[in-house]
Each structure stands twice: as C-alpha cells, then as structure tokens.
Design a protein around this motif. Structure first.
Motif, PDB file in Angstrom:
ATOM      1  N   LEU A  69     -23.680  77.266  15.303  1.00  0.00           N
ATOM      2  CA  LEU A  69     -23.726  76.292  14.219  1.00  0.00           C
ATOM      3  C   LEU A  69     -24.072  74.910  14.757  1.00  0.00           C
ATOM      4  O   LEU A  69     -23.840  74.608  15.933  1.00  0.00           O
ATOM      5  CB  LEU A  69     -22.379  76.215  13.491  1.00  0.00           C
ATOM      6  N   PHE A  70     -24.618  74.083  13.858  1.00  0.00           N
ATOM      7  CA  PHE A  70     -24.973  72.714  14.234  1.00  0.00           C
ATOM      8  C   PHE A  70     -24.943  71.859  12.979  1.00  0.00           C
ATOM      9  O   PHE A  70     -25.440  72.258  11.917  1.00  0.00           O
ATOM     10  CB  PHE A  70     -26.370  72.678  14.851  1.00  0.00           C
ATOM     11  N   ILE A  71     -24.325  70.672  13.083  1.00  0.00           N
ATOM     12  CA  ILE A  71     -24.405  69.677  12.015  1.00  0.00           C
ATOM     13  C   ILE A  71     -24.839  68.358  12.639  1.00  0.00           C
ATOM     14  O   ILE A  71     -24.643  68.131  13.841  1.00  0.00           O
ATOM     15  CB  ILE A  71     -23.065  69.484  11.270  1.00  0.00           C
ATOM     16  N   GLY A  72     -25.435  67.494  11.838  1.00  0.00           N
ATOM     17  CA  GLY A  72     -25.849  66.199  12.361  1.00  0.00           C
ATOM     18  C   GLY A  72     -26.407  65.310  11.266  1.00  0.00           C
ATOM     19  O   GLY A  72     -26.773  65.784  10.183  1.00  0.00           O
ATOM     20  N   PHE A  73     -26.486  63.998  11.552  1.00  0.00           N
ATOM     21  CA  PHE A  73     -27.143  63.082  10.632  1.00  0.00           C
ATOM     22  C   PHE A  73     -27.777  61.963  11.443  1.00  0.00           C
ATOM     23  O   PHE A  73     -27.367  61.659  12.579  1.00  0.00           O
ATOM     24  CB  PHE A  73     -26.175  62.517   9.589  1.00  0.00           C
ATOM     25  N   ALA A  74     -28.803  61.348  10.848  1.00  0.00           N
ATOM     26  CA  ALA A  74     -29.535  60.300  11.560  1.00  0.00           C
ATOM     27  C   ALA A  74     -30.347  59.469  10.554  1.00  0.00           C
ATOM     28  O   ALA A  74     -30.686  59.958   9.468  1.00  0.00           O
ATOM     29  CB  ALA A  74     -30.471  60.930  12.593  1.00  0.00           C
ATOM     30  N   PRO A  75     -30.704  58.239  10.947  1.00  0.00           N
ATOM     31  CA  PRO A  75     -30.096  57.434  12.010  1.00  0.00           C
ATOM     32  C   PRO A  75     -28.653  57.092  11.655  1.00  0.00           C
ATOM     33  O   PRO A  75     -28.307  57.012  10.484  1.00  0.00           O
ATOM     34  CB  PRO A  75     -30.978  56.184  12.055  1.00  0.00           C
ATOM     35  N   VAL A  76     -27.832  56.831  12.652  1.00  0.00           N
ATOM     36  CA  VAL A  76     -26.407  56.647  12.420  1.00  0.00           C
ATOM     37  C   VAL A  76     -26.134  55.435  11.532  1.00  0.00           C
ATOM     38  O   VAL A  76     -25.291  55.483  10.634  1.00  0.00           O
ATOM     39  CB  VAL A  76     -25.660  56.519  13.766  1.00  0.00           C
ATOM     40  N   GLU A  77     -26.850  54.332  11.765  1.00  0.00           N
ATOM     41  CA  GLU A  77     -26.582  53.107  11.011  1.00  0.00           C
ATOM     42  C   GLU A  77     -27.158  53.147   9.589  1.00  0.00           C
ATOM     43  O   GLU A  77     -26.670  52.445   8.709  1.00  0.00           O
ATOM     44  CB  GLU A  77     -27.161  51.899  11.763  1.00  0.00           C
ATOM     45  N   ALA A 122     -24.000  64.215  15.955  1.00  0.00           N
ATOM     46  CA  ALA A 122     -24.115  65.665  15.824  1.00  0.00           C
ATOM     47  C   ALA A 122     -22.837  66.345  16.275  1.00  0.00           C
ATOM     48  O   ALA A 122     -21.963  65.734  16.895  1.00  0.00           O
ATOM     49  CB  ALA A 122     -25.305  66.177  16.636  1.00  0.00           C
ATOM     50  N   LYS A 123     -22.739  67.616  15.967  1.00  0.00           N
ATOM     51  CA  LYS A 123     -21.653  68.449  16.473  1.00  0.00           C
ATOM     52  C   LYS A 123     -22.119  69.893  16.483  1.00  0.00           C
ATOM     53  O   LYS A 123     -22.689  70.388  15.508  1.00  0.00           O
ATOM     54  CB  LYS A 123     -20.393  68.325  15.592  1.00  0.00           C
ATOM     55  N   THR A 124     -21.902  70.539  17.619  1.00  0.00           N
ATOM     56  CA  THR A 124     -22.236  71.950  17.745  1.00  0.00           C
ATOM     57  C   THR A 124     -21.000  72.802  17.486  1.00  0.00           C
ATOM     58  O   THR A 124     -19.874  72.303  17.441  1.00  0.00           O
ATOM     59  CB  THR A 124     -22.757  72.256  19.160  1.00  0.00           C
ATOM     60  N   GLY A 125     -21.209  74.077  17.318  1.00  0.00           N
ATOM     61  CA  GLY A 125     -20.078  74.977  17.116  1.00  0.00           C
ATOM     62  C   GLY A 125     -20.498  76.426  17.258  1.00  0.00           C
ATOM     63  O   GLY A 125     -21.685  76.756  17.183  1.00  0.00           O
ATOM     64  N   THR A 126     -19.523  77.262  17.506  1.00  0.00           N
ATOM     65  CA  THR A 126     -19.744  78.709  17.498  1.00  0.00           C
ATOM     66  C   THR A 126     -18.656  79.351  16.649  1.00  0.00           C
ATOM     67  O   THR A 126     -17.535  78.843  16.563  1.00  0.00           O
ATOM     68  CB  THR A 126     -19.700  79.316  18.915  1.00  0.00           C
ATOM     69  N   ALA A 127     -19.010  80.443  15.999  1.00  0.00           N
ATOM     70  CA  ALA A 127     -18.065  81.166  15.156  1.00  0.00           C
ATOM     71  C   ALA A 127     -17.963  82.591  15.661  1.00  0.00           C
ATOM     72  O   ALA A 127     -18.975  83.280  15.806  1.00  0.00           O
ATOM     73  CB  ALA A 127     -18.535  81.143  13.701  1.00  0.00           C
ATOM     74  N   LEU A 130     -21.075  72.575   4.558  1.00  0.00           N
ATOM     75  CA  LEU A 130     -21.117  71.804   5.798  1.00  0.00           C
ATOM     76  C   LEU A 130     -22.102  70.643   5.689  1.00  0.00           C
ATOM     77  O   LEU A 130     -21.823  69.532   6.150  1.00  0.00           O
ATOM     78  CB  LEU A 130     -21.499  72.710   6.964  1.00  0.00           C
ATOM     79  N   ALA A 131     -23.260  70.892   5.067  1.00  0.00           N
ATOM     80  CA  ALA A 131     -24.248  69.825   4.909  1.00  0.00           C
ATOM     81  C   ALA A 131     -23.714  68.738   3.984  1.00  0.00           C
ATOM     82  O   ALA A 131     -23.902  67.540   4.229  1.00  0.00           O
ATOM     83  CB  ALA A 131     -25.556  70.400   4.370  1.00  0.00           C
ATOM     84  N   ALA A 132     -23.043  69.139   2.885  1.00  0.00           N
ATOM     85  CA  ALA A 132     -22.490  68.156   1.947  1.00  0.00           C
ATOM     86  C   ALA A 132     -21.389  67.330   2.609  1.00  0.00           C
ATOM     87  O   ALA A 132     -21.312  66.104   2.428  1.00  0.00           O
ATOM     88  CB  ALA A 132     -21.947  68.871   0.711  1.00  0.00           C
ATOM     89  N   ALA A 133     -20.528  67.983   3.396  1.00  0.00           N
ATOM     90  CA  ALA A 133     -19.460  67.263   4.098  1.00  0.00           C
ATOM     91  C   ALA A 133     -20.049  66.305   5.135  1.00  0.00           C
ATOM     92  O   ALA A 133     -19.566  65.178   5.304  1.00  0.00           O
ATOM     93  CB  ALA A 133     -18.517  68.253   4.770  1.00  0.00           C
ATOM     94  N   THR A 134     -21.119  66.739   5.822  1.00  0.00           N
ATOM     95  CA  THR A 134     -21.765  65.888   6.820  1.00  0.00           C
ATOM     96  C   THR A 134     -22.415  64.678   6.157  1.00  0.00           C
ATOM     97  O   THR A 134     -22.357  63.556   6.686  1.00  0.00           O
ATOM     98  CB  THR A 134     -22.812  66.691   7.604  1.00  0.00           C
ATOM     99  N   ALA A 185     -27.156  70.885   8.230  1.00  0.00           N
ATOM    100  CA  ALA A 185     -26.224  71.900   8.725  1.00  0.00           C
ATOM    101  C   ALA A 185     -27.018  73.176   8.881  1.00  0.00           C
ATOM    102  O   ALA A 185     -27.856  73.505   8.032  1.00  0.00           O
ATOM    103  CB  ALA A 185     -25.062  72.098   7.757  1.00  0.00           C
ATOM    104  N   MET A 186     -26.778  73.885   9.972  1.00  0.00           N
ATOM    105  CA  MET A 186     -27.506  75.129  10.195  1.00  0.00           C
ATOM    106  C   MET A 186     -26.624  76.151  10.891  1.00  0.00           C
ATOM    107  O   MET A 186     -25.694  75.794  11.623  1.00  0.00           O
ATOM    108  CB  MET A 186     -28.792  74.891  11.000  1.00  0.00           C
TER     109      MET A 186
END
Length: 631
Positions: free
Chosen positions: A570-578, A540-545, A463-467, A585-586
């Motif tokens: 679950l949570f994925i995100g990246f910053a700053p966007v630009e 970012a994007k949240t999720g539940t499994a 997930l971290a690599a894809a993000t 990923a967690m």
C-alpha cells in the motif's frame, strides 16, 4: 245437391290461409326490421362513443418515444459514454396470434444458434406492460434485417426499430467508474415510472450509469400514428417529442486514469487520486477491469461465466468495495490521534529493542526490523515505519479513543458523495466486537489495530479521502465523481459532509507532515528510492497488509510463499505539501512492497504538468521497482 269432389278447390279457404300467412310473414318481417333498427340505433347512438373509440384504437395507436440517453464526458471534454444507432427486434405479445409459432418462425428466419434459442424465447415472455414492445434482440445485422423484411407479412406484432444503444470507447479502463447499462428486468420494471420508461429497454445497472440514471435517462415522448388492419404504421398524426437526458461531466481525467491503470501493469490492485481542495476524484482504477460493452445488449453465458470464475475477480470494484487491512498507512492518523489525546509529544523518545510487550504478558509484538530502531521520536517513527512506537501509542490510546479519532477521518464510514456501491470498511471498537461476536476486547487487538491489521479494514477510496483530509489540515470535502450535470455544476459544500477534524495545536499537522516527508526524502525513509530527483515536497506513507498471520516465531519470507499468499503493498501520499494538488492511495495485491515509485510517477504527472496531461507523459512501467518498505 251435388257433392264436392276432392279435386275441387276451396278458393275461399285458400284465400283465408294465404291472408293469414301473409300477415304472419309481414309481422315477422316488421319484427325483424324493428330488431335491426333497434340494434342499429343501439350501436350507432347508444354505443356510439364506445365503438368510435374501439375503431380509433384499431386504426390509430399511441406509441412511446424513448429519450436519447445523456452522454458522459471526462473533465477535459473527452467522450466516455456515447450512443450509437442500432436496430432492435421487438414484439408486442397482444398483437401476436400465436406466440409460439411466431417465435419458432423468427428462430428459423434469424438462423439463431441452438444455445441462444432458449434465451431468445425467454425474453418474449418476460413481464411487460400491455401493448408495450418486448426487446428480443439488439444490434441486428443487415442480413437479419433483410430476412425479416421479406417475411414481414408472416410476423404480426413483430417490428424492427432503430434505436440508440450505449457504447463505451474505453470499456476496460473505465469499467468500474462508469458501470454499464443493461436490459430492464422484471424487478426493475415494477419500480419504474411506466410513463417515463415506456419504450425504454435499457437502464443503468452499476457505476455512474446507475447513480445518475434519473438525470441521464431523460423524459419519454409520444406519437399518435394511423395503422392498417395488420397493425402496420401508415402515417404519423401527432407527436410529443421526448426530452433528452442530461449530459454528465465527470471529475475523472481520462489520461490520468489510463496512466494509473497502466502503472498497475496487469497486476491486481486499485489506485484512487483525489484533488484535496475540491474533492474531485481524478482517477479511480480497479484492475483488472472488464469489457462493459458486452453487458449492454446482453453478455453471453460463456463470457459471463468466464468473468465470474476468473480468479483475478475482474467484476470486483477493488477501489470502492475492496476492504483491505490498511497496514502502516494509518500511522500518520494514529500519530495525530496520539498528539491530540496527549499520550505523546512530538519530541518524546521511545526506545525500540525490536519488539513491544504488554504489561504482565510475555508475548512479543515484533517490529518489522527484528533488532529494532533504537531511539525513536514521532518523525523518525513515521520515516522508518516503526511498529514498536505505534504499538506503544495504540496501547496508551486504547481502542475506544483510537477508533473514535479514526472515524473522524472517515474510516468505518461511507463518505463519498456519488460512488455507487462504496463499502464502509471496518473501524473496530470494543462495542463493535461485543455486538458482532459477543466477546470482550483484548489489549493485543488494540496493538494490531494500531498498525492497521487485525479487524481494521479500509478501501482504497477511504484511504484516499482520509489522505486528502489530512492534506487539508482536517478540512473535509466529500469525494465525488460528477463535475457538471447538464448546465449545473456540482461543487462543495455538499450535504452530510463530515465535520472538520480539529486538533488543539496547528503545528501538530506539520509535525506529522515532516515525518511523512521523511518517508520519501529522508535517509531511512521506506520510500526513499521514489524521492530521488523529486522536484517538489511530497508527504507519503508506505504499508503492507498481511494476507495471513504469522506465528510467534515465524519470519515472513516472500520467496517461499505462493504469489497469492504474499503481503499486499500500500501507498498513500499528497503533494505539494504546502499547497496540495493531489492525494493518492494505492494497493497492489500480493506485491509485498515497492510500489512507492508508482505513486511518485503518478504524482509527477499531475503536479509537474499543472493538471494538464498530454500524450507525451509516460503511461507504462519501464522497469521493475525494488521494495524498500520493511513493515
């Protein structure tokens, strides 16, 4: 003529007998002397080289000199794995007169407890190359060394030798990244280079220690020594020094690693942080961890059983091997797949009544908000994590196109460069199910895959690599742990890197990013609490499994379930966007939701301090977080 009396002597006869006996004695003496001379000639001349070699072997021997194992540092030069001097007890079986008697004597001298005796004796009989020392005990105490010295004359073939042994200053927090070294077993011994590993008792078993064993180990040396009749070393005659192993510098930031571990606050879970531009893995935490120092010299049976039977599975590397349904964290990738395959446009509206129904099927596939979100476009679908929208996208795409596009982001594959034991996860397809179960693929299974459930499995590292790839607008850089090996830098491009993800229109990246930004900054964002006071743009994007499946009309109620049956968060995100500096990923097992603030706190630490962390940064959770993720 006078007769000779019996008492008269026959001097002539006696003289003849004496002469004959003397000749016989002389002949025997000459024959024996000849035999001795012949034997002496045979030994001194014919067999001179053989017996000279045997004599030298009894008087002189060649001993291996194990190399110093390379050290491991974090990206800022903090020592993560060092070598500490210790005293080991070794035995050369070929130099022992009576092995059983010697072992019994050692047990008494060392005062070993009953439960350690069997293991101690077993080590002496493990497969070993001839005349190579077998390791019996490590880390001898001063009292044990003194008692062995007093009884040294009784212990032929037994030596106390000083060696450097691995030590890890942060054994729990770094356990799954570093791995550990341990005693070489019989199977490993059969595969190792006998010359290079002569005199070496330890080898990398897991983690970085295993992956970079060849670089960390170094090259063994030799020394030629003179010994006495009992095999004790008298003096050194010659030496070929060993070549020390190369030091390895990791991409890990130990302060960020500690912070991530503490943010989990004793809960089961994993966090992976990657620098998108370089692929550097900044943190890779799996909790709970375990004390890797116990494995170096041999963990006790009770301690190992305790780890194996622990229901929290501390030995399991959740970050690289843990396979979880990714839940709604896959929705940004599915949105991009829908745009690329022409099944939707960014501004297309889908009406959500709270559920989705397949054609000619009465079953309802519910949105997490039972009464629905009404009119939903792509941006709002991401913001509120609308299931109905993505059920629709998955149905229009079909499993084959969805699976193919997800593979482009590394789902269902091992994409990391040097993370030992990383799992491939599972990106299902029609072909996969037929090969696995010999069954047809059903449309409802496509809908489940569309919201990251069903057969779909991913690891936090994936997930971290894809993000990170998403943050790079599709540019792939393989995630890696090594930054420098010796003097050589480990930098991209790397072999076998996946091709970049291509889309027909560049603005589609921004369309997806807008929806992800709204997750944390929008009025309906599922992680909006984490966006309060945000000083930079974050996607970012949240999720539940789900841990178990609900029935058609069942409603999920976390308060009524046992803790281990609640959904994973679950949570994925990246910053700053630009200009992305970090992608994370967690997952927190059975948390249900509410981990977005942890992601925000970790991202703050890296972005606001320009990657230079110090002791003033927070490393613990100060208050409980409230779940805002509804799916």
């Amino acid at each position: 003529m006078r007769k000779r009396r019996p008492t008269d002597k026959d001097h002539l006869r006696e003289s003849r007998v004496f002469r004959n006996r003397s000749l016989l004695a002389a002949a025997l003496i000459l024959l024996m002397a000849g035999g001795l001379v012949g034997r002496l000639f045979y030994l001194q001349v014919v067999k001179h080289d053989v017996f000279t070699t045997r004599s030298d072997n009894n008087r002189m021997r060649v001993e291996p000199l194990p190399p110093r194992r390379g050290l491991i540092y974090d990206r800022n030069g903090k020592l993560l794995a060092e070598n500490r001097p210790t005293y080991n007890l070794t035995i050369v079986r070929e130099r022992v007169d009576d092995l059983d008697e010697t072992l019994e004597r050692l047990v008494q001298i060392l005062g070993l407890p009953e439960d350690e005796v069997a293991t101690f004796k077993e080590r002496s009989r493990q497969r070993q190359r001839p005349y190579q020392p077998a390791l019996l005990m490590s880390d001898l105490t001063q009292d044990q060394i003194a008692r062995l010295a007093v009884n040294r004359y009784l212990l032929s073939g037994v030596e106390v030798e000083a060696q450097l042994v691995r030590y890890y200053p942060d054994p729990i927090v770094m356990s799954h990244v570093l791995g550990y070294v341990g005693r070489i077993n019989a199977d490993e011994l059969a595969d190792l280079d006998p010359g290079n590993y002569a005199g070496t008792h330890f080898i990398g078993k897991t983690g970085v220690e295993y992956t970079y064993e060849g670089q960390l180990h170094g090259k063994a040396g030799l020394r030629k020594v003179e010994t006495n009749a009992r095999g004790r070393v008298l003096r050194e005659l010659d030496r070929q020094p060993p070549v020390p192993g190369k030091d390895v510098t990791l991409t890990i930031d130990s302060r960020l690693q500690h912070m991530a571990y503490n943010l989990l606050d004793g809960r089961r879970g994993a966090i992976v942080a990657i620098q998108p531009k370089t692929g550097d893995i900044l943190a890779m935490v799996s909790a709970p961890g375990f004390d890797i120092n116990k494995f170096v010299t041999g963990i006790s049976y009770d301690d190992y059983q305790g780890l194996q039977q622990d229901p929290d599975l501390p030995l399991y590397n959740r970050a690289a091997r843990g396979q979880y349904p990714p839940g709604s964290t896959v929705k940004p990738f599915e949105a991009l797949a829908s745009l690329q395959n022409g099944v939707v446009k960014p501004n297309d509206i889908i009406y959500d009544p709270g559920y989705f129904k397949l054609p000619n099927d009465d079953r309802r596939y519910h949105n997490w908000l039972r009464w629905g979100h009404g009119r939903v476009d792509l941006e709002r679908a991401l913001e509120v994590s609308n299931n109905t929208y993505f059920y629709t996208m998955a149905y229009r795409l079909g499993i084959d196109r969805l699976s193919s596009f997800m593979h482009e982001f590394g789902f269902g594959e091992v994409t990391s460069l040097d993370v030992q034991g990383a799992s491939a996860g599972l990106m299902p397809s029609r072909e996969w199910k037929r090969e696995k179960y010999n069954q047809a693929w059903f449309p409802g299974e496509t809908l489940s895959a569309g919201i990251g459930q069903g057969y779909f499995m991913a690891t936090p590292l994936q997930l971290a690599a894809a993000t990170a790839t998403l943050a790079n607008h599709g540019h792939w850089v393989r995630p890696h742990l090594a930054e420098d090996i010796g003097e050589e830098a480990v930098k991209p491009p790397f072999a076998d890197t996946k091709p970049d993800v291509k889309v027909d229109q560049d603005r589609w990246w921004q369309d997806v990013f807008k929806g992800m930004e709204a997750v944390i900054s929008g009025p309906e964002g599922t992680a909006r609490k984490a966006g309060v006071g945000l000083q930079y743009d974050m996607a970012a994007k949240t999720g539940t499994a789900q841990v178990f499946s609900l029935g058609q009309n069942q409603k999920y109620d976390a308060d009524e379930l046992e803790e281990r049956l609640r959904d994973h968060a679950l949570f994925i995100g990246f910053a700053p966007v630009e200009d992305p500096q970090i992608a994370i990923a967690m997952i927190v097992e059975n948390a249900g939701g509410g981990i977005s603030e942890l992601g925000r706190e970790l991202t703050d630490a890296w972005v606001l301090h320009d990657g230079k962390l110090d002791d003033t940064l927070p490393t613990t959770i100060n208050e409980e977080v409230e779940s805002l993720d509804g799916d």
